[in-house]
Design a protein around this motif. Structure first.
Motif, PDB file in Angstrom:
ATOM      1  N   GLU A   1       0.846  -1.190   0.000  1.00  0.00           N
ATOM      2  CA  GLU A   1       0.000   0.000   0.000  1.00  0.00           C
ATOM      3  C   GLU A   1       0.879   1.236   0.000  1.00  0.00           C
ATOM      4  OE1 GLU A   1      -0.960   0.445   4.569  1.00  0.00           O
ATOM      5  OE2 GLU A   1       0.224  -1.189   3.715  1.00  0.00           O
ATOM      6  N   GLN A   2       0.415   2.237  -0.700  1.00  0.00           N
ATOM      7  CA  GLN A   2       1.222   3.438  -0.797  1.00  0.00           C
ATOM      8  C   GLN A   2       1.192   4.188   0.518  1.00  0.00           C
ATOM      9  OE1 GLN A   2       1.160   7.450  -3.103  1.00  0.00           O
ATOM     10  NE2 GLN A   2       0.840   5.859  -4.508  1.00  0.00           N
ATOM     11  N   LYS A   3       2.360   4.728   0.868  1.00  0.00           N
ATOM     12  CA  LYS A   3       2.408   5.462   2.132  1.00  0.00           C
ATOM     13  C   LYS A   3       1.805   6.841   1.923  1.00  0.00           C
ATOM     14  CE  LYS A   3       5.253   5.003   5.976  1.00  0.00           C
ATOM     15  NZ  LYS A   3       6.542   4.759   6.528  1.00  0.00           N
ATOM     16  N   LYS A   4       0.782   7.148   2.723  1.00  0.00           N
ATOM     17  CA  LYS A   4       0.141   8.463   2.605  1.00  0.00           C
ATOM     18  C   LYS A   4       0.578   9.342   3.764  1.00  0.00           C
ATOM     19  CE  LYS A   4      -2.981   7.398  -0.660  1.00  0.00           C
ATOM     20  NZ  LYS A   4      -3.121   8.026  -1.950  1.00  0.00           N
TER      21      LYS A   4
END
Lengths: 716, 309
Positions: free
Chosen positions: B283-286
């Motif tokens: 998952e992309q780090k937000k």
């Protein structure tokens, strides 16, 4: 227009907006360091008590500490050096024997796998240590130290644990055959030592020593402060070089021979090969420009890679896996290069390759690709500088430059401790030598002795590439001149570095600056952004400000400190004139750390009255708590105590710096930068607090492609 | 031929100048001198007082050398005898060296002549008084700026050191060391083997001489480790290796291209998979944006741009 703005902003205010990580963010986790003395009453008292002799002792103890720092740093550097040499020696010996065996009977792919596995094993150890135990120890450490010197407190950057992880991590990654150097980590460990030794000394001393972490060669930051300090830093680095030499000389079996030069040492150029002529200077400058271009390319590639890594490769196990893959690919690429290279050269009379590989070369000759790849990077640089003309053919050098460029670019930013100095020197030395060879072959009529020596072009190329990548002109000139022990090239190296920096800056920032930016560090540059004079303190400051009264209820203080959403560190102290409607006026500034110490010692007005015999709080109590103040949660305040009052008069800084609200941003900036401030109160004409400027308020303005841009604050 | 001649010519001038003052004159042309070299009298019957050669340019020379100094400044008979012997031995050594230049045999063939040069030089430079209570050291070695005898000798000495001959010769120049002799015999075996199979297919040679060549190689690297190599051995080994690798083409062929390429491309392939999968699955780090508290009127970038426009 107004409506548009508000309608756009409303949904944002409602819930926190989430965006993917990018370079235009400022992280909340970074705080400023307190360089400023707090001249409160305790401080004045202590100063009064201190005798003349005391000041003398302080001065002497500073020198002693410098010497100590130097010795410890030298010891650590020596340890790293020897360990790398031993481990890499063992590894290459094993692989060499294996390759020799399999060249004869077949099965070289097994040697390839053996090489990859050995590399991976070393990198696994280093990667696990870094990724799981101390992520801050990744990379070269120079960006972090740069931030620290800038006044940003990077969590855990100068802890003992970081030091240990860093030292062993760098040994593993260099021995693991990655395209890395050990110099950046050495500078970092010097910094940790400096910070460690200086802890627990008097406050004034601490400030000095903070600066001293620019150990080995970074004079840039230091020269900004005073002259004595620069001199002491110089002393410390000389001591550490001396220690390093001393122990290395013992290690090499020649005790007492102290001329064995320091940390980065590429050997001395022989006197006849160092001659250069005026008509070569334009050539050097062209090479500088080329170095700048290549450096910019390197940085741009690394920038995209780092963004990808931050966004997608953020879990420790993934990071370790990535490092392993890089190690394996490095081995595979090197092996393939060596395997398919047809460049065979006889060993020279004073060859310094320790592990020559023959492979398919005629007996008595050795694969010259292997002298570049099958070695620790530092040794490869040395052979590129010093091997006699003709020991590499141009194709070998070209291929080597190309592969090593991408390998080094890929490697920097992995979760291993590794510097970028040596790889960039190596790339530069390779293409510089290539330039030298080509020049010599294009101009056969010119006098032989002048063009013939490719070693000096390797040196210039190395300087250009290093300058193009890291862009630190002053320290690099010093380093290059020191490392080659050669002042003759002072001017050409300086020119080359300057041109490389100018050309590189046109396209892309320096590698360290990119990484600082990508870490979202609130970094203050030398100057405020150029077109920012129209911004005033009123627009820059944070407002409204959480203030305390001079005599404040404990409950209020505890509540404010425990509020996690506003993690403030400094609080203006105001005084309300009783029985009047006049607004509260500024009378001081108090820090979170001080308040915590006060709460811990329960310095309440009521208690002081009841227990007159209680020991008065001294400056020493505050100092003892440094540098790890307990968090507010660990301090227990009972319900009764919440009703008590606390008198801050004695402890607050009664003379905080203030600016009027119309001060321009560059003026505020200069104050911050020159005085090392952490908080700057903005007051109106009747001394009411209307705002507070902190580092993050200033750092968020930067000059982007479309003029002045503002960075956003984010939780990371 | 020319430089060689010239060199010898100078050597001769150097050696015979002291004796020329006696006035005996023999004409000798340049080309003859080379031939005459073979006939340099051996050390035992060196007739000190009868110099044999005189350079062709006699008219000039005879002037300068015939004028003599008073008795006490001149070199004694004893010393000039020594000098003469030194000259003869020197010539003998150089004479031996030159033909041994290629293929290099300077150690094997000339060690004894070098020994004799060393011996006579030792005599010249020693402190011991000769007959008539005099040493020749000062008068021969350092009475002028040129210090010819010393320089000549030190040239030879540095040649000797560069060639590492000392490693192959016993301490007092009696004979070659056992190691060297053993190496030479091994080398001979290998070369005989080469000769035997030289005709015809080289693969045959590679197969049959491999053991002999291998032993030689092992022996050589052993000697390299013990640093008992001299230039003769190094050169002989180089030649043999060149024969073996270049002429007979017996070095290892590059045969395993396929497995090596396969393994390395597999390894190159791994990171691609890794990055793709982490791009797709991780998952992309937000980052959560935080809104700082600002004075009401000017908050956002929007306003900056308003102000600018």
């Amino acid at each position: 227009m107004e409506d548009d703005i508000t309608s756009e902003e409303d949904p944002i205010r409602g819930r926190p907006k989430e965006i993917p990580h990018n370079e235009k963010l400022l992280s909340l986790k970074y705080e400023s360091l307190d360089y400023d003395n707090i001249e409160n009453q305790l401080f004045l008292e202590e100063e009064r008590r201190m005798s003349h002799m005391g000041f003398r002792c302080l001065e002497i103890s500073r020198w002693v500490i410098c010497g100590l720092i130097g010795i410890l740093t030298g010891l650590i550097a020596c340890f790293i050096d020897i360990m790398v040499e031993k481990l890499a020696g063992c590894k290459y010996q094993v692989i060499k024997e294996n390759i020799e065996k399999f060249t004869e009977v077949g099965g070289l792919s097994i040697s390839l796998i053996l090489w990859a596995v050995l590399n991976c094993a070393f990198v696994l150890v280093g990667g696990v240590m870094v990724a799981f135990f101390e992520p801050i120890a990744a990379g070269s450490g120079i960006p972090q130290i740069k931030c620290y010197l800038n006044g940003v407190k990077i969590p855990r950057v100068v802890r003992l644990k970081t030091l240990v992880v860093k030292v062993f991590g760098v040994i593993c990654s260099v021995a693991g055959g990655l395209a890395v150097g050990k110099e950046g980590p050495m500078i970092h460990s010097g910094a940790v030592v400096a910070a460690g030794v200086s802890q627990g000394r008097s406050t004034s001393l601490k400030r000095d020593l903070k600066v001293r972490k620019n150990k080995q060669n970074e004079y840039e930051g230091a020269s900004f402060w005073n002259q004595m300090l620069t001199w002491r830093i110089f002393f410390a680095s000389m001591i550490s070089t001396f220690t390093l030499n001393f122990f290395l000389s013992i290690y090499h079996g020649k005790p007492g021979d102290l001329s064995n030069p320091g940390l980065i040492n590429f050997g001395r150029f022989e006197s006849d090969s160092v001659a250069y002529y005026y008509y070569e200077i334009p050539l050097f400058m062209c090479m500088g420009a080329l170095g700048g271009l290549l450096g910019a390319l390197f940085n741009a590639l690394n920038y995209w890679l780092t963004i990808f890594r931050i966004r997608y490769v953020h879990r420790p196990c993934l990071q370790v896996m990535e490092a392993l893959l890089v190690a394996a690919v490095t081995a595979a690429v090197s092996f393939t290069m060596i395997y398919f290279s047809n460049d065979c050269q006889p060993l020279g009379p004073e060859h310094n390759e320790e592990y020559p590989l023959q492979l398919f070369c005629a007996d008595g000759e050795y694969n010259s690709m292997a002298t570049a790849f099958f070695n620790t990077p530092e040794r490869s640089v040395r052979s590129l500088f010093h091997n006699q003309p003709g020991s590499y053919n141009p194709l070998t050098l070209g291929l080597f430059t190309l592969t090593y460029f991408f390998l080094a670019c890929w490697t920097y930013g992995l979760a291993v401790s590794a510097g970028v100095f040596i790889p960039s020197l190596l790339i530069g030395a390779a293409w510089g030598r290539l330039c030298g060879i080509l020049l010599a072959s294009f101009t056969p009529t010119s006098p032989v002795g002048i063009w013939a020596d490719p070693g000096k072009y390797a040196l210039i190329g190395a300087a250009a590439q290093l300058g193009g990548i890291v862009r630190m002109t002053l320290s690099l000139t010093v380093i290059m001149v020191e490392a080659t022990g050669n002042v003759t090239y002072g001017l050409p190296i300086m020119l080359v570095l300057m041109i490389a920096k100018i050309v590189g800056d046109y396209f892309e920032e320096g590698l360290y600056d990119i990484h600082i930016k990508l870490q979202s560090v609130p970094f203050l540059h030398w100057e405020a952004p150029a077109t920012s004079h129209w911004l005033t303190a009123r627009e820059v400051m944070s407002s409204p400000v959480t203030c305390f009264n001079r005599i404040e209820k404990v409950g209020t203080i505890v509540d404010v400190l425990s509020n996690t959403s506003t993690n403030h560190n400094g609080f203006p102290v105001v005084v309300q004139v009783l029985d009047s409607d006049e607004p509260a006026k500024l009378c001081g500034l108090i820090l979170r750390s001080q308040l915590i110490v006060l709460l811990k010692h329960k310095v309440f007005v009521e208690l002081a009255r009841s227990r007159l015999s209680q020991r008065k709080l001294q400056l020493k109590d505050f100092r003892d708590a440094y540098p790890r103040f307990p968090p507010i949660q660990s301090i227990h305040v009972s319900q009764d105590e919440r009703e008590c009052m606390m008198d801050l008069t004695e402890f607050m800084n009664p003379t905080p710096y203030t600016v009027p609200q119309d001060t321009s941003l560059p003026r505020v900036f200069k104050l911050f930068r020159a005085l090392g401030l952490r908080h700057l109160v903005v007051a109106d004409d009747v001394n009411r607090v209307i705002g507070l400027v902190t580092r993050k308020d200033l750092a968020r303005y930067h000059l982007g492609k479309h003029g002045l841009e503002e960075l956003q604050l984010a939780q990371t | 031929m020319f430089p060689y001649n010239l060199y010898l010519f100078f050597v001769f001038v150097a050696i015979y100048v002291p004796s020329l003052k006696c006035g005996d004159v023999v004409h000798l042309s340049d080309s003859e001198s080379a031939d005459k070299l073979e006939a340099v009298p051996s050390l035992s019957n060196a007739a000190v007082s009868s110099p044999v050669f005189k350079p062709a340019v006699d008219t000039v020379f005879s002037f300068s050398v015939l004028s003599s100094f008073p008795e006490d400044l001149e070199v004694s008979d004893y010393c000039s005898d020594l000098l003469h012997i030194f000259g003869q031995r020197y010539v003998a050594y150089v004479n031996c060296l030159v033909p041994a230049a290629r293929p290099v045999k300077v150690c094997q063939s000339c060690y004894s002549t070098y020994g004799s040069v060393v011996e006579i030089y030792k005599n010249i430079s020693s402190d011991q008084m000769g007959p008539g209570n005099e040493t020749c050291r000062d008068s021969l070695l350092r009475s002028d700026r040129l210090m010819l005898v010393y320089q000549l000798y030190s040239n030879l000495e540095s040649l000797w050191e560069d060639s590492n001959c000392a490693q192959c010769v016993t301490g007092h120049f009696e004979s070659l060391t056992n190691d060297t002799l053993y190496f030479m015999s091994t080398l001979n075996q290998t070369l005989t083997c080469f000769e035997k199979y030289q005709q015809g297919n080289h693969t045959e040679l590679c197969k049959n001489c491999k053991s002999a060549y291998g032993t030689l190689n092992v022996l050589y690297s052993q000697m390299e480790k013990n640093s008992t190599l001299c230039i003769d051995i190094e050169d002989a080994m180089n030649m043999t290796r060149r024969l073996w690798s270049k002429n007979f083409n017996c070095s290892f062929p590059r045969e395993e291209n396929v497995p090596v390429i396969a393994v390395s491309s597999f390894m190159l392939f791994l990171p691609i998979i890794f990055y793709l999968s982490s791009f797709l699955h991780s998952e992309q780090k937000k980052r959560k944006l935080i809104h700082p508290r600002r004075a009401k009127s000017n908050t956002s970038l929007m306003n900056i741009q308003d102000k600018l426009s």
